[in-house]
Design a protein around this motif. Structure first.
Motif, short mmCIF file in Angstrom:
data_model
loop_
_atom_site.label_atom_id
_atom_site.label_comp_id
_atom_site.label_asym_id
_atom_site.label_seq_id
_atom_site.Cartn_x
_atom_site.Cartn_y
_atom_site.Cartn_z
N LEU A 243 0.85 -1.18 0.00
CA LEU A 243 0.00 0.00 0.00
C LEU A 243 0.89 1.23 0.00
N TYR A 244 0.70 2.10 -0.99
CA TYR A 244 1.52 3.30 -1.15
C TYR A 244 0.65 4.54 -0.93
N ALA A 249 2.41 17.32 -2.71
CA ALA A 249 3.70 17.87 -2.30
C ALA A 249 4.84 16.88 -2.51
N HIS A 250 4.54 15.56 -2.54
CA HIS A 250 5.57 14.53 -2.71
C HIS A 250 5.12 13.61 -3.84
N PRO A 251 5.55 13.88 -5.08
CA PRO A 251 5.06 13.08 -6.22
C PRO A 251 5.57 11.66 -6.24
N ARG A 252 6.62 11.34 -5.51
CA ARG A 252 7.11 9.97 -5.47
C ARG A 252 6.41 9.22 -4.34
N ALA A 253 6.11 7.95 -4.59
CA ALA A 253 5.30 7.17 -3.66
C ALA A 253 6.06 6.91 -2.36
N ARG A 254 5.28 6.77 -1.30
CA ARG A 254 5.81 6.41 0.01
C ARG A 254 5.08 5.16 0.49
N ALA A 255 5.83 4.12 0.78
CA ALA A 255 5.24 2.85 1.20
C ALA A 255 4.60 3.02 2.58
N LEU A 256 3.30 2.67 2.68
CA LEU A 256 2.57 2.79 3.93
C LEU A 256 2.52 1.48 4.70
N SER A 257 2.27 0.37 3.98
CA SER A 257 2.12 -0.91 4.67
C SER A 257 2.32 -2.04 3.67
N ALA A 258 2.91 -3.13 4.14
CA ALA A 258 3.05 -4.35 3.34
C ALA A 258 1.85 -5.25 3.61
N LEU A 259 1.09 -5.57 2.57
CA LEU A 259 -0.14 -6.35 2.72
C LEU A 259 0.11 -7.84 2.79
N GLY A 260 1.21 -8.31 2.27
CA GLY A 260 1.53 -9.74 2.32
C GLY A 260 1.08 -10.52 1.11
N SER A 261 0.11 -10.05 0.33
CA SER A 261 -0.34 -10.75 -0.87
C SER A 261 -1.06 -9.73 -1.76
N LEU A 274 -8.45 3.00 6.27
CA LEU A 274 -8.53 2.20 5.05
C LEU A 274 -8.86 0.76 5.42
N LEU A 275 -9.57 0.08 4.50
CA LEU A 275 -9.92 -1.32 4.65
C LEU A 275 -9.45 -2.05 3.40
N VAL A 276 -8.63 -3.09 3.58
CA VAL A 276 -8.02 -3.81 2.46
C VAL A 276 -8.34 -5.29 2.61
N ALA A 277 -8.73 -5.92 1.49
CA ALA A 277 -8.92 -7.37 1.42
C ALA A 277 -7.84 -7.94 0.52
N THR A 278 -7.25 -9.07 0.91
CA THR A 278 -6.17 -9.68 0.16
C THR A 278 -6.60 -11.03 -0.39
N ALA A 279 -5.86 -11.50 -1.39
CA ALA A 279 -6.20 -12.77 -2.02
C ALA A 279 -5.94 -13.97 -1.13
N GLN A 280 -5.11 -13.83 -0.11
CA GLN A 280 -4.82 -14.94 0.80
C GLN A 280 -5.84 -15.07 1.92
N GLY A 281 -6.88 -14.22 1.93
CA GLY A 281 -7.94 -14.37 2.91
C GLY A 281 -7.74 -13.57 4.18
N SER A 287 -4.70 2.55 9.52
CA SER A 287 -4.83 3.97 9.80
C SER A 287 -4.43 4.77 8.56
N PRO A 288 -4.70 6.08 8.51
CA PRO A 288 -4.27 6.87 7.35
C PRO A 288 -2.77 6.84 7.12
N GLN A 289 -1.98 6.57 8.18
CA GLN A 289 -0.53 6.49 8.03
C GLN A 289 -0.06 5.08 7.69
N GLY A 290 -0.97 4.11 7.55
CA GLY A 290 -0.60 2.75 7.19
C GLY A 290 -0.38 1.83 8.37
N ARG A 291 -0.65 2.27 9.60
CA ARG A 291 -0.48 1.39 10.77
C ARG A 291 -1.64 0.42 10.87
#
Length: 555
Positions: A243-244, A249-261, A274-281, A287-291
Motif C-alpha cells: 500500500l503506497y 507535495a511529494h510526487p514519489r510514492a511512500r510505502a505505507l504498509s506491506a499487505l503480504g499478498s 482504510l480497509l483492504v482485502a487480500t487474495a490470501q484471505g 490507519s491513514p498512516q498505514g499502521r
C-alpha cells in the motif's frame, strides 16, 4: 455460523441473471445516476460480450436497456459529476479515458505515451533502413519480451510499423474520482493509474494534467482524498502487495504498509482509515498512516470487496470469498452471511432505481443477482444474530478489590477529588520549601560561604623531605548544592616554598571527591613550618568558605 447463515432472510431476492447472453464476468461495475433524476442504474464494463467485443452495458430493473461498444476491455467505471449537476460517466479502457454524457461520447483523453526501451528504438531504426530481417527482429524483441507474433505475420507487421517512430502506450489499470472542492455540482477530477506505475490527476473540464506521480508497481485500487486542486492525497494498493501513499507535495510514492499478498479491494473508512482485502484471505484495517489497526482471518481467499451505507447511515463492507460466501461486516463485526451458487467477482451496494440498500452481485460466469434489503431489517439485532448468554466470571481477590474501589470512586467522587487536591497542594508546598532551603544553602553554604561544615577537607602528605607531595581532598556531601568559582589557597612560612601556592577548584559535584596537589620544598638550613594552612575562598566573599590546618612531618 448457523445464526449468520440465517441472516440471508434479511434480503429479498428480486431478480437473478439479467445479464444472460453476455456470459463474461464483468471487469468493473458501478451504480450511477445517469440522468440526474435520482433513478440510479447499474453500469457494467464487460471485457467480452456476446460478439466477442468489449461492451459497456447499462442495466435497469431486470434487463439491459443499452449497450455501447468499447475499443478495449474496460478497467474502471465511475461517475465523475458535471456542471450544473449533470452527471458524467467515465470509462477507462486501454490507454484512454472515455467520458460519456447522457450515454453519448463527450470526450476522449489518451494517456501520454512513454519513451520506449533504447534497445527497441535502435532495433526499429535498423528495420527502417532494412538492416535487419524480421526473424532477427523478433528474436531480439522476444529477449525484451516485447513481441510474440507468429512467423507468417512478421513481414506484414514489420512493413507496417518500421516507418513509424516507436512509442510505448501505457494501459489504464484503475480509475478514481477526486473531489475538486467548491459548490454542489462541481465536477470531480478523474484520477488514472497506469500499468507503468504513473498516477494522473486531470482537470474535469479541459481534461488537462493537474498532477502526476509515480509508484513502483502497477496500481490496482485507489482511494482519493482531499481537494483535487489543493492538497490531495491518494492511497494506492498495488499488485506487488504494498500500500503506497501519494500527495501533491511529494510526487514519489511512500510505502505505507506491506499487505503480504495481492490486494482484492480497497475502501475508505470513516475517520480517514482504510480497509483492504487480500487474495490470501485477510481483511485488514489500516490507519491513514498505514499502521495496522486490526486484522481478520477469513475462511477462504477474497474475491471482491465493496462498501456502502445502510439506509440508517451505518457504514458497512461487503466481502465475497472464493468459497462462494458473501459476508457483511460492520467494523470488524460479522452481521450477515449469504451463499452464492458461483464465485462472486463484482459487488455493488447502494441505491438502485428508487430502492435504497440494494445488493448487486456479478458472478464469474457472467450472471448478475440483485437482492434488496428488507426495510425493517435489523442487522446485528438479537433476533438476527443472537448473542451468547451472559456468564458470571469468577473474579480473583485483587480484581474484586479493584471493582470495589471503582464503585467507591464513582459514589464518593467529589470528596475523593477534594482530598486529592489537598494532598497535591501539600506536596507542592513541601517541594517549594525544599527548593527555598536549597537556594539558601547555595547562597551561604559551600557554594556561597557560611556553613563551613558543608564541605569536608582531608589532606595526605607523601615523602620525608626535603621535597614533599601534599594532596588536598575536597568532598561535598550528598544533598548539597554544586559549588563553583572556588579557590584553594595554601599558606606556610615562608610562602615561596609552595609550588603552586594557589589552585583553582573545578565545579564540585555532591558525592564526588576531588584531589588537588602541590609541592612543598623544605630547605635544610631554613626553619621547618610544622603546619600548612588551607583556605577555601570564593569570589565575591570576604571571609573564607573553609579553614583547615595540615601537620607536616619532620625531615
Amino acid at each position: 455460523m448457523a445464526a449468520a447463515e440465517a441472516s440471508a432472510s434479511l434480503w429479498l431476492e428480486a431478480h437473478d441473471d439479467p445479464m444472460a447472453g453476455l456470459r463474461s464476468f464483468p471487469g468493473c461495475m458501478a451504480l450511477v445516476d445517469l440522468h440526474g433524476d435520482g433513478d440510479h442504474k447499474l453500469v457494467v464494463g464487460v471485457p467480452r460480450g456476446a460478439g466477442g467485443a468489449p461492451l459497456l452495458a447499462v442495466v435497469r430493473g431486470a434487463g439491459i436497456i443499452s449497450t455501447l461498444t468499447l475499443p478495449d476491455p474496460p478497467a474502471g467505471v465511475g461517475a465523475l459529476g458535471g456542471p450544473g449537476g449533470a452527471p458524467a460517466l467515465g470509462v477507462a479502457a486501454g490507454g484512454a479515458l472515455y467520458v460519456y454524457r447522457n450515454l453519448r461520447p463527450f470526450y476522449k483523453f489518451r494517456v501520454p505515451p512513454r519513451d520506449p526501451h533504447p534497445l527497441e528504438r535502435d532495433l526499429w531504426a535498423q528495420a527502417a533502413q532494412n538492416q535487419i530481417d524480421p526473424m532477427t527482429l523478433r528474436e531480439m524483441l522476444e529477449d525484451l519480451r516485447l513481441l510474440a507474433l507468429p512467423p507468417l505475420d512478421l513481414p506484414q507487421f514489420m512493413a507496417l510499423h518500421k516507418g513509424r517512430p516507436p512509442q510505448h502506450q501505457p494501459v489504464v489499470t484503475c480509475l478514481g474520482a477526486l473531489p475538486r472542492g467548491g459548490p454542489e455540482g462541481t465536477p470531480d477530477c478523474p484520477v488514472l493509474g497506469t500499468e507503468a506505475g504513473d498516477v494522473l490527476v486531470l482537470e474535469p473540464e479541459a481534461f488537462t494534467l493537474l498532477y502526476q506521480g509515480s509508484v513502483p508497481s502497477s496500481p490496482a485500487f485507489m482511494v482519493p482524498r482531499g481537494p483535487g486542486d489543493g492538497r490531495c492525497r491518494l492511497a494506492l494498493a498495488c499488485r506487488d502487495g504494498t500500500l503506497y501513499g501519494l500527495s501533491r507535495a511529494h510526487p514519489r510514492a511512500r510505502a505505507l504498509s506491506a499487505l503480504g499478498s495481492r490486494p482484492v479491494g480497497l475502501l475508505a473508512q470513516d475517520g480517514g482509515g482504510l480497509l483492504v482485502a487480500t487474495a490470501q484471505g485477510e481483511l485488514l484495517a489500516l490507519s491513514p498512516q498505514g499502521r495496522r489497526l486490526w486484522a481478520l482471518r477469513l475462511p477462504g481467499g477474497a474475491a471482491a470487496l465493496a462498501g456502502g451505507r445502510l439506509p440508517g447511515g451505518a457504514a458497512v463492507a461487503l466481502l465475497a470469498l472464493e468459497t462462494r460466501e458473501l459476508r457483511l461486516y460492520q467494523g470488524r463485526s460479522l452481521v450477515a452471511v449469504l451463499q452464492s451458487p458461483e464465485v462472486v467477482t463484482g459487488l455493488c451496494f447502494g441505491r438502485y432505481g428508487r430502492e435504497d440498500g440494494t445488493l448487486l452481485m456479478a458472478t464469474r460466469g457472467g450472471a448478475l443477482s440483485i437482492r434488496v434489503l428488507r426495510r425493517r431489517a435489523q442487522l446485528g439485532a438479537p433476533g438476527t444474530c443472537p448473542a451468547p448468554p451472559p456468564a458470571r466470571l469468577p473474579l480473583p481477590p485483587r480484581s474484586r478489590l479493584f471493582v470495589d474501589r471503582a464503585l467507591r470512586e464513582r459514589e464518593d467522587a467529589s470528596r475523593m477529588f477534594g482530598l486529592f487536591q489537598r494532598e497535591l497542594r501539600a506536596l507542592r508546598l513541601a517541594a517549594a520549601r525544599g527548593q527555598a532551603r536549597a537556594l539558601e544553602a547555595g547562597a551561604g553554604g559551600a557554594g556561597g560561604g557560611g556553613a563551613e561544615t558543608a564541605l569536608n577537607v582531608t589532606a595526605t602528605v607523601k615523602g620525608l623531605g626535603p621535597r614533599l607531595r601534599v594532596t588536598i581532598w575536597l568532598l561535598l556531601p550528598l544533598g548539597g548544592v554544586p559549588a563553583s568559582d572556588l579557590l584553594l589557597l595554601l599558606r606556610c612560612c615562608p610562602p615561596s616554598r609552595l609550588q603552586p601556592p594557589c589552585i583553582k577548584v573545578p565545579l564540585l559535584v555532591p558525592g564526588l571527591s576531588y584531589g588537588l596537589g602541590t609541592w612543598l620544598e623544605l630547605g635544610p638550613g631554613g626553619a621547618h613550618p610544622g603546619r600548612l594552612l588551607v583556605l577555601v575562598l570564593r569570589q565575591g566573599l570576604d571571609a573564607p568558605v573553609l579553614r583547615a590546618q595540615v601537620g607536616l612531618p619532620l625531615s
